[in-house]
Design an enzyme around this catalytic site. Sequence first.
Site, PDB file in Angstrom:
ATOM      1  CB  CYS A 178     -25.744  14.169  49.520  1.00 16.17           C
ATOM      2  SG  CYS A 178     -25.514  13.864  47.618  1.00 16.17           S
ATOM      3  CD  GLU A 238     -26.186   8.615  45.249  1.00 12.35           C
ATOM      4  OE1 GLU A 238     -27.004   9.367  45.432  1.00 12.35           O
ATOM      5  OE2 GLU A 238     -25.541   7.949  44.384  1.00 12.35           O
ATOM      6  CG  HIS A 274     -24.459  18.347  50.159  1.00 13.83           C
ATOM      7  ND1 HIS A 274     -23.440  17.435  50.217  1.00 13.83           N
ATOM      8  CD2 HIS A 274     -25.005  18.218  49.006  1.00 13.83           C
ATOM      9  CE1 HIS A 274     -23.735  16.732  49.153  1.00 13.83           C
ATOM     10  NE2 HIS A 274     -24.617  17.303  48.428  1.00 13.83           N
TER      11      HIS A 274
END
Lengths: 133, 350
Positions: free
Chosen positions: B116, B84, B238
């Site tokens: 992400c 990103e 994550h």
Amino acid sequence: MTGTGLALTWRKIPERYNLLGSHCDNCGENFFPIRNICPNCRRKGRMGGTKFSGKGVIYSHTFVTSPPTGFELEAPYAIAIVQLAEGPKLTAQIVDGDYEKVKIGAPVEMVFRKIQEDGKEGLIHYGFKFKLI
Amino acid sequence: MNGKTVGIVGYGSYVPKFRIDAEEITRIWGEEAKRVKEGLGIQEKSVPDIDEDAATLAVEAARNAVKHAGIDSKEIGALYVGSESHPYAVKPTATIVAEAIGATPNLTAVDMEFACKAGTAAIQCCMGMCVAGMFKYGMAIGSDTSQGRPGDALEYSAGAGAAAFIIGTENLVAEIEATCSFTTDTPDFWRRPGADFPSHGGRFTGEPAYFKHVISASKMLIEKTGVKPAELDYAVFHQPNGKFPLQAAKMLGIPAEKVKQGLITPYIGNTYSAASLLGLNSVLDVAKPGERILMTSFGSGAGSDAFLIRVLDGIEKKRGRARSLQSYVDEKEYVEYGVYVKHRRKLKSL
């Protein structure tokens, strides 16, 4: 804004990204950057491409405290003549701090970094720098 | 998958050398260091050098992956970079990486973005194309030099790092037994074009975003494969902070000990597209053949990709070929807030 020197940057990509140079099959010497004619053998030279390992040692160095335009944020920084393991010498920035360890003979290896940006809207030039190992 | 074995041929990582201690950030904003460190589960985060960006990080990780896999780069048929923080809005990071690892010109390459989780989405693309026999190897990269607005909670977590995975059907170090995804339109975090920093929904990023997607995707994978949480040796989630992955594991009935090896955000911050992949990288660096790993990514906006991975015998002989993630985590130099501001160009005049 159109970029300046686009073709020059583009032509240098193999050398700057991957340390591609030349090797003379006649005398065995390596060259960087790429050369078409062997200065030792002239017309007897048999030049071909070769990729250098990226390992080398510092041959000589200096510190830049008054940087040129575009490098203000990086100063002070170290610039060195690096002798590659395969022989040729080149000039490159030494990154990742530890400047007290930047000495003649110190082993270094190639890393991939941003070399320069043509302002906020222009091209970003990438290529080799070296770090101490 | 579909009767064919597909998995990881090699992998590599990269984390910049500089770190800022969370305490140094609290000093500037007048917050209590102990409360922030315990609240977020983050001790320090990685800071890229002035001449590093998502492309240079991706190149270093990709070069390590090629070394680890021991393949000829020319056999890579697809290269995807999830980030990103791509250096260009238009002009692919993927072409820079492909050129720098010598994979050009006979390959397809494209940049991906899904907050992400773009890196894990890239793995899924490579898996499908390898199983379809379109090419021998695909490379999926997650790389970010993520941004946090000065003074925002994100400033404690937004780190920098990259992980690269080479996907193929033979010569594997680990098999990807199954994958599935859970995706909805959830506005928890975003950055508009031209904006310097992302915006987020604060607490809204937790329950309806991270936990809903991570838990749903993980449960879907567990149901689909019939694997029991007790049969998993490691779980990687994550990791926007040091706390969420442990909470997610608890909700899934996975003990915290199985999460720790893959939890590196406390030491390098949230590396966004690289976060879950670096966690997997850390696990694979120590995992033994036969062990099974659950990895579930999360990308705001929002979605999760879950993977069930089984480590194969092939992992042993490739160990030590490239630099380990731990060696990058351990090689560090602390910077003060002022230097960090310069490195991240957080002043308008920079």
